[in-house]
Design a protein around this motif. Sequence first.
Motif, PDB file in Angstrom:
ATOM      1  N   MET A  91       0.586  -1.277   0.091  1.00  0.00           N
ATOM      2  CA  MET A  91      -0.008  -0.063  -0.018  1.00  0.00           C
ATOM      3  C   MET A  91       0.821   1.172  -0.019  1.00  0.00           C
ATOM      4  N   GLY A  92       0.477   2.392  -0.877  1.00  0.00           N
ATOM      5  CA  GLY A  92       1.199   3.426  -0.783  1.00  0.00           C
ATOM      6  C   GLY A  92       1.229   4.364   0.344  1.00  0.00           C
ATOM      7  N   ALA A  93       2.145   5.450   0.373  1.00  0.00           N
ATOM      8  CA  ALA A  93       2.275   6.160   1.558  1.00  0.00           C
ATOM      9  C   ALA A  93       0.967   6.982   1.657  1.00  0.00           C
ATOM     10  N   GLY A  94       0.058   7.328   0.667  1.00  0.00           N
ATOM     11  CA  GLY A  94      -1.193   8.305   0.478  1.00  0.00           C
ATOM     12  C   GLY A  94      -2.197   7.439   0.953  1.00  0.00           C
ATOM     13  N   ARG A  95      -2.281   6.175   0.717  1.00  0.00           N
ATOM     14  CA  ARG A  95      -3.410   5.362   1.379  1.00  0.00           C
ATOM     15  C   ARG A  95      -3.079   5.351   2.759  1.00  0.00           C
ATOM     16  N   VAL A  96      -1.842   4.772   3.313  1.00  0.00           N
ATOM     17  CA  VAL A  96      -1.530   4.665   4.647  1.00  0.00           C
ATOM     18  C   VAL A  96      -1.821   5.905   5.485  1.00  0.00           C
ATOM     19  N   PHE A  97      -1.599   7.033   4.973  1.00  0.00           N
ATOM     20  CA  PHE A  97      -1.952   8.214   5.751  1.00  0.00           C
ATOM     21  C   PHE A  97      -3.614   8.350   5.595  1.00  0.00           C
ATOM     22  N   ALA A  98      -4.116   8.122   4.684  1.00  0.00           N
ATOM     23  CA  ALA A  98      -5.717   8.365   4.639  1.00  0.00           C
ATOM     24  C   ALA A  98      -6.315   7.336   5.821  1.00  0.00           C
ATOM     25  N   TYR A  99      -5.936   6.204   5.504  1.00  0.00           N
ATOM     26  CA  TYR A  99      -6.618   5.160   6.447  1.00  0.00           C
ATOM     27  C   TYR A  99      -6.096   5.422   7.741  1.00  0.00           C
ATOM     28  N   GLY A 100      -5.030   5.431   8.236  1.00  0.00           N
ATOM     29  CA  GLY A 100      -4.346   5.872   9.483  1.00  0.00           C
ATOM     30  C   GLY A 100      -4.896   7.024  10.064  1.00  0.00           C
ATOM     31  N   ALA A 101      -5.105   8.194   9.272  1.00  0.00           N
ATOM     32  CA  ALA A 101      -5.484   9.394   9.843  1.00  0.00           C
ATOM     33  C   ALA A 101      -6.819   9.472  10.238  1.00  0.00           C
ATOM     34  N   ALA A 102      -7.817   8.719   9.237  1.00  0.00           N
ATOM     35  CA  ALA A 102      -9.028   8.473   9.503  1.00  0.00           C
ATOM     36  C   ALA A 102      -9.274   7.705  10.878  1.00  0.00           C
ATOM     37  N   ALA A 103      -8.703   6.667  11.048  1.00  0.00           N
ATOM     38  CA  ALA A 103      -8.741   5.719  12.258  1.00  0.00           C
ATOM     39  C   ALA A 103      -8.246   6.816  13.621  1.00  0.00           C
ATOM     40  N   GLY A 104      -7.216   7.435  13.271  1.00  0.00           N
ATOM     41  CA  GLY A 104      -6.760   8.429  14.465  1.00  0.00           C
ATOM     42  C   GLY A 104      -7.736   9.279  14.851  1.00  0.00           C
ATOM     43  N   LEU A 105      -8.528  10.310  13.718  1.00  0.00           N
ATOM     44  CA  LEU A 105      -9.463  11.046  14.258  1.00  0.00           C
ATOM     45  C   LEU A 105     -10.768  10.446  14.879  1.00  0.00           C
ATOM     46  N   LEU A 106     -10.985   9.313  14.371  1.00  0.00           N
ATOM     47  CA  LEU A 106     -12.079   8.430  14.893  1.00  0.00           C
ATOM     48  C   LEU A 106     -11.881   8.225  16.529  1.00  0.00           C
ATOM     49  N   GLY A 107     -10.461   7.667  16.768  1.00  0.00           N
ATOM     50  CA  GLY A 107     -10.078   7.415  18.081  1.00  0.00           C
ATOM     51  C   GLY A 107      -9.898   8.965  18.932  1.00  0.00           C
ATOM     52  N   ASP A 108      -9.725   9.798  18.219  1.00  0.00           N
ATOM     53  CA  ASP A 108      -9.759  11.152  19.091  1.00  0.00           C
ATOM     54  C   ASP A 108     -11.478  11.466  19.352  1.00  0.00           C
ATOM     55  N   LEU A 109     -12.033  11.352  18.514  1.00  0.00           N
ATOM     56  CA  LEU A 109     -13.683  11.504  18.294  1.00  0.00           C
ATOM     57  C   LEU A 109     -14.362  10.697  19.633  1.00  0.00           C
ATOM     58  N   LEU A 110     -13.950   9.452  20.057  1.00  0.00           N
ATOM     59  CA  LEU A 110     -14.358   8.335  20.796  1.00  0.00           C
ATOM     60  C   LEU A 110     -13.774   8.447  22.130  1.00  0.00           C
ATOM     61  N   LEU A 111     -12.361   8.720  21.992  1.00  0.00           N
ATOM     62  CA  LEU A 111     -11.658   8.841  23.560  1.00  0.00           C
ATOM     63  C   LEU A 111     -11.208  10.069  23.796  1.00  0.00           C
ATOM     64  N   GLY A 112     -10.786  11.106  22.979  1.00  0.00           N
ATOM     65  CA  GLY A 112     -10.360  12.084  23.434  1.00  0.00           C
ATOM     66  C   GLY A 112      -8.914  12.078  23.950  1.00  0.00           C
ATOM     67  N   ASP A 113      -8.290  12.973  24.764  1.00  0.00           N
ATOM     68  CA  ASP A 113      -7.216  13.068  25.193  1.00  0.00           C
ATOM     69  C   ASP A 113      -7.260  12.140  26.688  1.00  0.00           C
ATOM     70  N   PRO A 114      -6.185  11.281  26.887  1.00  0.00           N
ATOM     71  CA  PRO A 114      -6.055  10.616  27.902  1.00  0.00           C
ATOM     72  C   PRO A 114      -5.718  11.533  29.466  1.00  0.00           C
ATOM     73  N   ARG A 115      -6.108  11.493  30.384  1.00  0.00           N
ATOM     74  CA  ARG A 115      -6.191  12.335  31.554  1.00  0.00           C
ATOM     75  C   ARG A 115      -4.441  12.154  32.091  1.00  0.00           C
ATOM     76  N   ARG A 116      -4.101  10.883  31.906  1.00  0.00           N
ATOM     77  CA  ARG A 116      -2.541  10.739  32.567  1.00  0.00           C
ATOM     78  C   ARG A 116      -1.904  10.047  31.278  1.00  0.00           C
ATOM     79  N   GLY A 117      -0.519  10.391  31.203  1.00  0.00           N
ATOM     80  CA  GLY A 117       0.285   9.585  30.386  1.00  0.00           C
ATOM     81  C   GLY A 117       0.223  10.012  28.836  1.00  0.00           C
ATOM     82  N   HIS A 118      -0.362  11.304  28.593  1.00  0.00           N
ATOM     83  CA  HIS A 118      -0.443  11.688  27.132  1.00  0.00           C
ATOM     84  C   HIS A 118       0.937  11.936  26.518  1.00  0.00           C
ATOM     85  N   PRO A 119       1.111  11.417  25.249  1.00  0.00           N
ATOM     86  CA  PRO A 119       2.156  11.677  24.721  1.00  0.00           C
ATOM     87  C   PRO A 119       2.939  13.113  24.739  1.00  0.00           C
ATOM     88  N   VAL A 120       2.017  13.973  24.442  1.00  0.00           N
ATOM     89  CA  VAL A 120       2.514  15.399  24.080  1.00  0.00           C
ATOM     90  C   VAL A 120       2.948  15.851  25.608  1.00  0.00           C
TER      91      VAL A 120
END
Length: 331
Positions: free
Chosen positions: A1-30
């Motif tokens: 799979m090309g880099a474009g599809r990897v970003f498209a699928y991965g970013a969609a999943a990451g945005l859905l994860g943010d929508l469902l989970l938000g930021d963790p109260r502890r241990g956030h990578p940032v």
Amino acid sequence: MGAGRVFAYGAAAGLLGDLLLGDPRRGHPVAAFGRAAGSVEQVLWRDHRGWGALHTAVCAGGAVTLGALAQRLVRPSTAASVALTATATWAVVGGTSLAREAGAIGRALETGDVEAARARLPHLCGRDPQALDADGIARAVVESVAENTSDAVVGALVWGAVGGVPGLLGFRAVNTLDAMVGHKSARYRRYGWASARLDDVAGWPGARLTAVLAAVAGDDTKGAVRAWRADAAKHPSPNAGPVEASFAGALGVRLGGTLSYGGRVEHRPVLNGEGRAVQVADIERAVRLSRRVGWLAFGAGAAGALLRGALSRRPAQRSAQRSAQRSAGAS
């Protein structure tokens, strides 16, 4: 799979994860990055631009390098590449937490609990809450929603579409460094100069895309464009100006004016002076506009990444075709 599809699928999943989970109260990578950057500052701090530039290079460069190594490590596996992109996207975007904080302040104002709204405002922005009444808090929230839509969502997606995981992590690192040392206090006026300037450069494309998408997705496209053209350049920030002006025009409200940061009073120009004063109900309108802008930015970034991948494959395909033709002719 090309880099474009990897970003498209991965970013969609990451945005859905943010929508469902938000930021963790502890241990956030940032937050972990912020602690590491703080430790580097303790070692390097001098009241000098050069040492500040070294601090920026070490911290931002370290984040980009870490992302590049991780991306290279998982490259043989499509599933792992998508999962890494999803994790990085979830870690660096903050649209859900932005909406939650803004909504909590809005609900406090709706019930007349100005003190509760003042107590929550520092979770969203650096304004001095005690200097603000209910209308001032509402205006601060709308301005922060606008600016953070660019910083916490759109800018990260732009750089993720361009540079994959290193782009995602690098942008968030630069943005975090600016928040930590990029302000004009006595301690950071020189030391934080490099972080502030790099953040201006890194945030430039995302801010313009945010302004465009706010005009497209808002209630008043013409008003957004008019406010952007007339008022954006008046703002002291080259990136917050277009974003806040476009949001102001799209929502039909008036932003800017006098504000206070850390005891320092600033008199900023009014954005969209033809609009009305911000009301509490405009907080929810700004949040809805921010969400629409974020998903449109994902669509634009995914389309751009896929197009770039398709264009990059064409020379290789033509070269393979020529090689096949030569082989056929030789036989």
